[in-house]
Write an enzyme that holds these catalytic residues in place. Structure first.
Site, PDB file in Angstrom:
ATOM      1  NE  ARG A 236      -4.093  -1.829   0.173  1.00 35.36           N
ATOM      2  CZ  ARG A 236      -5.277  -1.795   0.778  1.00 35.36           C
ATOM      3  NH1 ARG A 236      -5.621  -0.758   1.495  1.00 35.36           N
ATOM      4  NH2 ARG A 236      -6.105  -2.795   0.652  1.00 35.36           N
TER       5      ARG A 236
ATOM      6  NE  ARG B 119      -7.075   5.234   2.323  1.00 33.65           N
ATOM      7  CZ  ARG B 119      -7.635   4.497   3.264  1.00 33.65           C
ATOM      8  NH1 ARG B 119      -8.671   4.946   3.914  1.00 33.65           N
ATOM      9  NH2 ARG B 119      -7.132   3.313   3.561  1.00 33.65           N
TER      10      ARG B 119
ATOM     11  NE  ARG C 270      -9.451   7.235  -6.842  1.00 33.61           N
ATOM     12  CZ  ARG C 270      -9.947   6.668  -5.748  1.00 33.61           C
ATOM     13  NH1 ARG C 270      -9.160   6.000  -4.951  1.00 33.61           N
ATOM     14  NH2 ARG C 270     -11.237   6.749  -5.455  1.00 33.61           N
TER      15      ARG C 270
ATOM     16  CG  ASP D 250      -9.028  -3.774  -4.478  1.00 32.60           C
ATOM     17  OD1 ASP D 250      -8.438  -3.260  -3.517  1.00 32.60           O
ATOM     18  OD2 ASP D 250      -9.905  -4.643  -4.337  1.00 32.60           O
TER      19      ASP D 250
ATOM     20  CE1 TYR E  33     -13.012  -7.675   1.969  1.00 30.33           C
ATOM     21  CE2 TYR E  33     -11.264  -8.908   0.891  1.00 30.33           C
ATOM     22  CZ  TYR E  33     -11.668  -7.919   1.754  1.00 30.33           C
ATOM     23  OH  TYR E  33     -10.739  -7.169   2.404  1.00 30.33           O
TER      24      TYR E  33
HETATM   25  O1  1CP Z   1       0.095   0.496  -3.241  1.00 25.22           O
HETATM   26  C1  1CP Z   1      -0.463  -0.628  -3.277  1.00 25.22           C
HETATM   27  O2  1CP Z   1      -0.257  -1.487  -2.395  1.00 25.22           O
HETATM   28  C2  1CP Z   1      -1.291  -0.996  -4.511  1.00 25.22           C
HETATM   29  C3  1CP Z   1      -2.658  -1.108  -4.494  1.00 25.22           C
HETATM   30  C4  1CP Z   1      -3.564  -2.065  -3.741  1.00 25.22           C
HETATM   31  C5  1CP Z   1      -3.392  -3.400  -3.341  1.00 25.22           C
HETATM   32  C6  1CP Z   1      -2.140  -4.231  -3.442  1.00 25.22           C
HETATM   33  C7  1CP Z   1      -4.899  -1.716  -3.408  1.00 25.22           C
HETATM   34  C8  1CP Z   1      -5.504  -0.401  -3.658  1.00 25.22           C
HETATM   35  N1  1CP Z   1      -5.515  -2.806  -2.900  1.00 25.22           N
HETATM   36  C9  1CP Z   1      -4.630  -3.841  -2.820  1.00 25.22           C
HETATM   37  C10 1CP Z   1      -4.903  -5.204  -2.375  1.00 25.22           C
HETATM   38  C11 1CP Z   1      -6.013  -5.445  -1.444  1.00 25.22           C
HETATM   39  N2  1CP Z   1      -7.313  -5.017  -1.522  1.00 25.22           N
HETATM   40  C12 1CP Z   1      -5.913  -6.300  -0.333  1.00 25.22           C
HETATM   41  C13 1CP Z   1      -4.665  -7.032   0.039  1.00 25.22           C
HETATM   42  C14 1CP Z   1      -3.707  -6.129   0.754  1.00 25.22           C
HETATM   43  C15 1CP Z   1      -3.896  -5.978   2.234  1.00 25.22           C
HETATM   44  O3  1CP Z   1      -3.911  -7.007   2.946  1.00 25.22           O
HETATM   45  O4  1CP Z   1      -4.001  -4.831   2.689  1.00 25.22           O
HETATM   46  C16 1CP Z   1      -7.165  -6.351   0.284  1.00 25.22           C
HETATM   47  C17 1CP Z   1      -7.542  -7.137   1.534  1.00 25.22           C
HETATM   48  C18 1CP Z   1      -8.048  -5.531  -0.478  1.00 25.22           C
HETATM   49  C19 1CP Z   1      -9.490  -5.316  -0.240  1.00 25.22           C
HETATM   50  C20 1CP Z   1      -9.751  -3.877  -0.036  1.00 25.22           C
HETATM   51  N3  1CP Z   1      -9.797  -2.995  -1.065  1.00 25.22           N
HETATM   52  C21 1CP Z   1      -9.901  -3.172   1.177  1.00 25.22           C
HETATM   53  C22 1CP Z   1      -9.875  -3.774   2.582  1.00 25.22           C
HETATM   54  C23 1CP Z   1     -11.250  -3.944   3.133  1.00 25.22           C
HETATM   55  C24 1CP Z   1     -11.282  -4.735   4.446  1.00 25.22           C
HETATM   56  O5  1CP Z   1     -11.702  -5.899   4.413  1.00 25.22           O
HETATM   57  O6  1CP Z   1     -10.869  -4.175   5.478  1.00 25.22           O
HETATM   58  C25 1CP Z   1     -10.060  -1.824   0.847  1.00 25.22           C
HETATM   59  C26 1CP Z   1     -10.267  -0.676   1.776  1.00 25.22           C
HETATM   60  C27 1CP Z   1      -9.990  -1.731  -0.581  1.00 25.22           C
HETATM   61  C28 1CP Z   1     -10.021  -0.509  -1.417  1.00 25.22           C
HETATM   62  C29 1CP Z   1      -8.684  -0.034  -1.835  1.00 25.22           C
HETATM   63  N4  1CP Z   1      -7.772  -0.785  -2.572  1.00 25.22           N
HETATM   64  C30 1CP Z   1      -6.672  -0.013  -2.851  1.00 25.22           C
HETATM   65  C31 1CP Z   1      -6.892   1.277  -2.290  1.00 25.22           C
HETATM   66  C32 1CP Z   1      -5.932   2.436  -2.412  1.00 25.22           C
HETATM   67  C33 1CP Z   1      -8.152   1.245  -1.658  1.00 25.22           C
HETATM   68  C34 1CP Z   1      -8.829   2.399  -0.943  1.00 25.22           C
HETATM   69  C35 1CP Z   1      -9.964   2.876  -1.760  1.00 25.22           C
HETATM   70  C36 1CP Z   1     -10.096   4.325  -2.034  1.00 25.22           C
HETATM   71  O7  1CP Z   1      -9.118   5.069  -2.232  1.00 25.22           O
HETATM   72  O8  1CP Z   1     -11.276   4.720  -2.122  1.00 25.22           O
END
Ligand code: 1CP
Length: 363
Positions: free
Chosen positions: A40, A44, A53, A89, A172
């Site tokens: 990540r 943000r 964004r 994602d 999910y």
């Molecule tokens: O910089 C990076 O790491 C690249 C982008 C990335 C990656 C690798 C995003 C962008 N998502 C992910 C993978 C991801 N998505 C995982 C595995 C990583 C981890 O364990 O943290 C998981 C569990 C998700 C699912 C997901 N997508 C969540 C978690 C929800 C929960 O169950 O708590 C969330 C909040 C998202 C949305 C998301 N994905 C990525 C971003 C930047 C965001 C935030 C959304 C936004 O900006 O509105």
């Protein structure tokens, strides 16, 4: 490692990224310095991310190739990290396959129809084979285009492609939204084993196709995020989930790229995660890297595991922690420095940059 199965212009095949510190460390070879990147690292915590964004939803951003490429490159430019992680994602392959899913701001993935029965699984879109020109293949084109644009600008810095592991995706899909303990999925695997098996078979194909598309378009390594596997007992992981993870990782095994397998809270699963088709293991911040290396018999390069909470600590405390991670990581046959889970959204970019500099100086 042979890269014969990759396209001739792939950065590993041409040699552009073949000796990058990240690739060398993941292959257990000597690197010029200890490589570092952050889960990540885009997103943000970066003001430049919030700016680009504006007005675009998360999933739209992932499927706009020039925007996804720009967001992937932002942290590489700012921090000088040793890898880009593709901005996308884990639900993107599901979305492009035609599953009704969106990412709700501040929540995460939300599905129109939770998957509970065999009829639900049967109603999932057909996925086809890589390169068959089928619906999924064509729908992944924005992903391939974004990877190509990113790799062209990254030069000798490798791009890491990724996918969600079959269990994490299924967690999910069964719940229909984020959950704390993934109980609905953990119940389904024992209450309706044939439904679970069919669902994991589907999610592992979706993950495998997503990984393969990214690698063929130019990614030099992959990471499977089994983020929620830590909620599983070893028995549930081994009997109900590891096979799917192995299938997803094996979808790129012939391409020769390093395959990192990461789960949070999963010190008890390192051994079976290694056995599930990984060539390197990501370790969360709870298990010290020297202990993790001993737990897997020193057989795997390791990635990790700065405690994300330490980014908020006074400089001296943070630096001592980073040096401790470097010292313990040196016991593994290769070490890629990372956080022990994702970057906190409020992390101070200047502190993150100092961590990169410290790792490069001392690692
Ligand atoms: O910089 C990076 O790491 C690249 C982008 C990335 C990656 C690798 C995003 C962008 N998502 C992910 C993978 C991801 N998505 C995982 C595995 C990583 C981890 O364990 O943290 C998981 C569990 C998700 C699912 C997901 N997508 C969540 C978690 C929800 C929960 O169950 O708590 C969330 C909040 C998202 C949305 C998301 N994905 C990525 C971003 C930047 C965001 C935030 C959304 C936004 O900006 O509105």
């Amino acid at each position: 490692m042979s890269f014969d199965a990759l396209p001739a212009d792939h950065p590993l095949a041409t040699g552009v990224t073949a000796d990058a510190p990240l690739v060398a460390a993941l292959e257990g070879r000597a690197a010029t310095h200890r490589p570092v990147w952050f889960m990540r690292q885009a997103g943000r915590s970066l003001p430049e991310y919030l700016k680009v964004r504006e007005g675009t939803t998360m999933l739209e951003s992932c499927l706009k190739p020039d925007l996804a490429a720009e967001i992937t490159l932002q942290p590489v430019r700012r921090y000088g990290v040793d890898a880009g992680i593709f901005f996308s994602d884990i639900v993107v392959p599901l979305k492009v396959a035609g599953v009704g899913v969106d990412i709700a701001p501040g929540v995460g993935p939300v599905f129109d129809h939770p998957i509970r029965t065999m009829a639900d699984v049967d109603a999932l879109p057909a996925l086809g084979e890589p390169g068959d020109g089928g619906a999924m293949d064509e729908a992944l084109e924005p992903v391939r285009e974004a990877v190509r644009l990113t790799v062209a600008q990254l030069g000798s810095t490798p791009l890491i492609g990724f996918a969600g592991a079959p269990f994490t995706l299924a967690a999910y899909m069964v719940q229909g939204r984020p959950s704390r303990d993934h109980m609905a999925a953990r119940e389904l695997m024992w209450s309706a084993p044939e439904v679970w098996e069919a669902l994991v078979s589907w999610t592992s194909r979706a993950a495998g196709l997503f990984l393969r598309a990214q690698v063929l378009a130019g990614a030099s390594a992959v990471q499977l995020f089994d983020s929620w596997a830590g909620s599983l007992s070893e028995k549930a992981y081994v009997e109900k989930c590891a096979g799917g993870s192995r299938a997803a990782l094996m979808a790129v095994a012939d391409l020769g790229v390093p395959r990192i397998h990461f789960a949070a809270n999963a010190g008890h699963l390192l051994d079976p995660m290694g056995a599930a088709g990984a060539t390197a293991l990501g370790v969360d911040y709870r298990t010290p890297l020297d202990e993790a290396s001993r737990a897997v018999g020193g057989r795997f390069p390791l990635q990790g595991n700065i405690d994300p909470a330490m980014l908020a600590a006074p400089t001296a405390t943070l630096e001592a922690h980073v040096l401790d991670v470097l010292r313990r990581g040196a016991e593994a046959p290769g070490h890629v420095v990372n956080l022990g889970h994702g970057m906190p959204p409020h992390a101070d970019p200047d502190v993150v940059k100092r961590v990169v500099e410290l790792v490069h100086e001392r690692g």
